[in-house]
Design an enzyme around this catalytic site. Structure first.
Site: not given
Length: 1018
Positions: A692, A773, A807, A903
């Site tokens: 996906k 992750e 990230c 974040e």
């Protein structure tokens, strides 16, 4: 091959005739005889500097520590900092060489005054070292020193130190320093007598040369000079250089454009050509070329042909080159061919070869021979004599502060010598000083061999082409270091990075972006069980920099199609599981080859679909290739059953088998690299994949289909099912036939997947495994001794590369009080020099963010940051309807603030001020994330402490914190950043498999086969 000019291709033109070589050697011997008994001051063991040089040449470990200490010295602004660094670099008194231990002992005896005493002692000695090579710290000192040199018969070329400009203000200051220097020299030169020469104008040096001569490093005129933005860099540099050159013309002076690192070579050449064409009749404009570059033969031929074609008179300053170690290391790190000659004698031979060519073209080219090598100087004198070159068409140059006997000898025999004289403040002078120290302590340094070694004169005067041939022969005859790979495969090497010094790479991006743009708007199907499957549910993927531009229409999978894909993968699994691991690895290698052949095209898709800059897009594709190559080799290693245990009468083997069907749920920020990394890991380990892609990058996701198709991957092993989240994603995660989920994305989505995967559904025969992750809130610490010339640009790229949408991006900078103001001022000034605009424009540092939702979220955080802290910088936005947000820097941030904890995933940087390094580490570790971190420090103890206490998955010391490379920096974090896996590392594939052990009793009727290792003894 990139470098078509090699040593032996020039053998005929390099080696001199026996008669000419004999004359060169004879002249060289006369030169040595004339300076017998003299020694350069830097090798005088009676002075502190001579003692340093002597100790460095005896002890390589001390040499490294000493030169690094000299580099950091100007930043040690307090007695505490100085004494701490002396101890960290050199140990206690008993560990120091005698010439340092005495000063340390005296300082120690004076108790609390010791630091101040040691400070004065070292400051005095290091400043003396710097003054050896730097003509003055300001214009007044420089002009005074010039008078002294001229009274001794030496001309000079002035060079302003401080080429590491980080902002428009610093570049402008550098420009103005030249203008001020030239204005001062304008007044002074009126009083100068022309240096004596034969005939010509008595008002000029030697009757023909301008008395004022300056050299300029072009990259100092533009803080963002970058071959990726070739035209933009040339334009900005020229705008400032013109101002300097017009002032030089006003003085009837000479301007030389210096050559710096190889990265900027083509920019420098283009700047010279354009400026020269603007002033075709002015002869006193030159450029430096570096003989140690393999390209220089070609560049020299091109320059001479260009000058003749346009009827121009040019000047070339030929040097050996001062960045050999840097160029060699950088090329190896990036997988490029090394641009410099790798044997010292090759550079010397190239210099003589190129000198001959320049002298032979003396009608169009004036020659400045810049060398301390007596063999080189003698060769130029004899070549000029043989070619009947008029004296006014060539001169000699040496560096100020070096090789005093040589410069006196040249003055005596040639009468025309110019000293290259840097001037400026101590801080930028340290970099120059370290380069000179490295140069003079190198084993192959001519000055070291001549004045501090035991080399015979015959060796020093040997034809370097002969020396190079002998060195090549020895290298070929010597033992070869051969790296061996796994499973019969060649050793793994990272895919080479894009090299924008090459015109072909620069030109490839506009061409491939145009080609890809011609393919936009197509409809992309699903790919299930080896067949394309269309659906009526279409979703548009758009260019975030131009949202009206539709990249593609992508069919969306519903639960039926996802179920079909899972069924196809389940059906394909038994045969794929039982396929030999080496055969599975070969499919990855074929896919890597397919990607390598399309690397610029694949990068162009990223520029348009998600807005990556050229270099960022290329790096993403290169990383995808690395994953394919590396995991293929890893599976070849792990695919072999391992014999374990030593007990006789039994046979134990440890091996791995795949888990089944893997759901790979990919992010949009590394749409090819991370997608390929997760998918290829699952595939090569024997699992089948339902993939996906992100809804923001489904067209790039389709490229995996094409690459695996080209590799011939069996039907059902890889299935492409883009679909709308969260419904489709939840269905995939919950399905009882999914045994493994590999996910990269936000912490919220990752935790949701982990929670849902923990539930056992009817018909589920295994415990699902999740490889997740997730995010980061990454910090870089700036220590009070940090090199800000390095730290500022590395922080900027770490925070704002690809709009901060990594990230691993830096979102917090934690700065010690002592350097906070200076760091912030320089960081904001450099940020102000950048431009926001479409990613396909190489002049834009920052592009659009991923979509409208991301833009709104980031703008909300900017508003929060303005309330919590102090806005230090906010960039202007371009016109247009792209998803642009401003580059934003906010100061006054503390650990409890939201922008220090949450974040953001965008170009927002929080600056935090701390008292000391311990507090910096505490604040760096204060979030729930533990992904990446960085430290800029020149304190060995602080770097050691950071290694031990900065708890992140990837810690980077004195470099940017993004751009981890497969195998070299396996990537992944802990805490809320992930489950502790390391993509691109030696244990990553283990997460996609289950270990098994088989034990066979080999005892039959009282005896067991004798195994090879059964003779072990306890």
């Amino acid at each position: 091959m990139r470098y078509t000019i090699g040593l032996f291709a020039h053998k005929e033109s390099t080696m001199h005739s026996d008669e000419l070589n004999a004359r060169i050697i004879s002249r060289g011997k006369e030169f040595f005889a004339a300076i017998a008994g003299e020694k350069p001051s830097l090798f005088d063991k009676g002075a502190w500097m001579g003692k340093v040089m002597d100790w460095c040449m005896q002890n390589d470990q001390f040499k490294v520590r000493m030169f690094r200490f000299v580099d950091v010295f100007p930043s040690l602004t307090t007695s505490r900092l100085l004494t701490e660094h002396v101890r960290e670099y050199f140990g206690n008194e008993e560990e120091m060489p005698a010439f340092m231990a005495t000063g340390a002992k005296v300082a120690g005896m004076l108790g609390s005054l010791g630091g101040a005493v040691l400070n004065r002692l070292l400051t005095s000695n290091i400043e003396e070292m710097a003054r050896q090579f730097i003509i003055g710290e300001n214009t007044r000192e420089a002009v005074k020193s010039l008078k002294r040199l001229r009274n001794q018969g030496f001309a000079a070329v002035m060079d302003v130190l401080g080429e590491a400009t980080l902002s428009e203000e610093e570049a402008e200051s550098y420009t103005n320093t030249y203008l001020e220097l030239l204005e001062a020299l304008k007044q002074e030169q009126v009083c100068w007598q022309g240096l004596p020469g034969t005939g010509g104008d008595p008002g000029l040096d030697w009757g023909h040369s301008p008395k004022v001569n300056v050299a300029v490093k072009p990259t100092a005129l533009f803080c963002l000079a970058n071959p990726q933005d070739f035209e933009g860099s040339v334009t900005v540099i020229l705008n400032r250089l013109r101002r300097i050159f017009l002032k030089v013309r006003e003085l009837n002076g000479f301007l030389c454009i210096d050559m710096e690192s190889y990265r900027h070579k083509e920019i420098t050449l283009e700047v010279f050509r354009r400026l020269k064409l603007e002033h075709p009749d002015y002869p006193s404009l030159g450029i430096a070329l570096q003989a140690y570059l393999r390209d220089t033969d070609r560049d020299l031929d091109a320059l001479l042909a260009w000058a003749e074609q346009h009827g121009l008179s040019i000047s070339i300053r030929l040097v050996k080159g001062a960045y050999w170690d840097f160029e060699t290391v950088r090329a190896r790190q990036n997988g490029w061919e090394i641009p410099v000659w790798t044997i010292k004698a090759e550079s010397d031979a190239a210099f003589e070869r190129q000198a001959r060519k320049i002298l032979a073209h003396h009608r169009v080219c004036h020659f400045a021979c810049a060398s301390h090598n007596i063999r080189t100087v003698s060769a130029v004198l004899e070549l000029a004599r043989e070619l009947q070159v008029p004296e006014e068409r060539y001169e000699f140059q040496v560096l100020y502060g070096m090789a005093e006997p040589v410069r006196k000898g040249i003055l005596k025999v040639a009468g025309r010598i110019r000293l290259y004289c840097p001037y400026g403040s101590m801080v930028p002078g340290m970099g120059y000083l370290v380069r000179r120290l490295l140069e003079n302590t190198a084993n192959e340094s001519f000055l070291r061999r001549s004045f501090a070694g035991d080399a015979e004169i015959e060796q020093l005067l040997e034809d370097p082409a002969v020396t190079a041939e002998r060195a090549h022969a020895a290298r070929e005859a010597g033992p070869k270091k051969v790296r061996t790979g796994t499973g019969g495969l060649p050793p793994f090497r990272n895919e080479a990075m894009v090299d924008f010094t090459r015109a072909g790479h620069r030109d490839a991006f506009p061409a491939h972006i145009a080609r890809v743009r011609s393919l936009l708007g197509r409809t992309y199907p699903l790919y299930i069980g080896g067949r394309e499957v269309a659906t009526n549910d279409l979703q548009s993927s758009v260019n975030p920099n131009r949202p009206a531009e539709v990249v593609g229409q992508v069919c969306q999978a519903g639960t039926k199609e996802v179920g079909d894909a899972i069924h196809a993968a389940t059906a394909a699994f038994p045969a794929w599981r039982d396929t030999d691991p080496r055969t599975r690895a070969q499919y990855l290698l074929k896919a890597a080859g397919a990607a390598r052949g399309r690397i610029f095209e694949l990068a162009a898709w990223q520029v348009l679909e998600i807005g990556k800059q050229w270099d960022q897009a290329y790096a993403d594709v290169a990383e995808a290739i690395d994953f394919l190559e590396y995991y293929a080799r890893e599976m070849a290693r792990l695919g072999e059953p391992q014999r374990i245990g030593h007990a006789p009468g039994e046979l134990n083997h440890y091996f791995y088998e795949p888990r089944g069907v893997a759901a790979v749920i990919a992010p949009w920020n590394f749409p090819l690299a991370i997608s390929m990394g997760m998918a290829s890991a699952a595939i090569v380990t024997g699992n089948c994949v339902v993939f996906k892609p992100s809804g923001l990058t489904p067209v790039i996701g389709w490229q995996l289909v094409e690459l695996f198709r080209e590799a011939g991957l069996p039907a059902g092993v890889f299935n492409y099912t883009p679909g709308r989240s969260p419904v489709m994603g939840d269905f995939l995660v919950d399905h009882p036939d999914i045994s493994l989920i590999a996910f990269t994305g936000s912490v919220e989505t990752g935790l949701r997947i982990i929670e849902r995967a923990a539930k056992v559904h009817p018909g589920q025969a295994f415990v699902k495994r999740v490889i997740a992750e997730m995010g980061g809130k990454n910090a870089i610490i700036i220590d009070d001794d940090a090199d800000l010339d390095e730290a500022v640009p590395h922080v900027l790229i770490s925070a704002f590369g690809f709009q901060g949408q990594k990230c691993s991006a830096c979102s917090r900078v934690i700065v010690l009080e002592a350097v906070y103001d200076r760091f912030v001022q320089r960081l904001v000034a450099m940020a102000r020099a950048t431009r926001v605009g479409p990613a396909e424009d190489p002049g834009c540092y920052l592009g659009a963010v991923a979509d409208e939702q991301a833009r709104q979220k980031i703008n909300d955080y900017i508003a929060i940051g303005k309330r919590e802290g102090v806005l230090l910088y906010e960039s202007q936005l371009p016109d247009g309807d792209g998803y642009f947000v401003p580059m934003t820097i906010i100061g006054g941030v503390r650990p409890e603030h939201r922008i220090a904890r949450e974040e953001i995933f965008g170009p927002v940087l929080a600056i935090m001020r701390v008292n000391d390094f311990d507090q910096a580490l505490q604040w760096a570790n204060s979030t729930r994330f533990a992904l990446t971190g960085g430290v800029f420090s020149r304190s060995p103890e602080h770097l050691t402490k950071a290694r031990r206490e900065f708890r992140v998955g990837n810690l980077y010391l004195n470099r940017n914190i993004t751009g981890a490379l497969v195998e070299r920096q396996p990537f992944g974090g802990a805490g809320m950043s992930g489950g502790g896996t390391k993509a691109g590392g030696t244990d990553y594939l283990l997460h996609f498999m289950d270990p098994r052990v088989t034990t066979e009793n080999t005892m039959r009727r009282g005896f067991a086969p004798v195994e090879a290792d059964d003779d072990w003894v306890e």
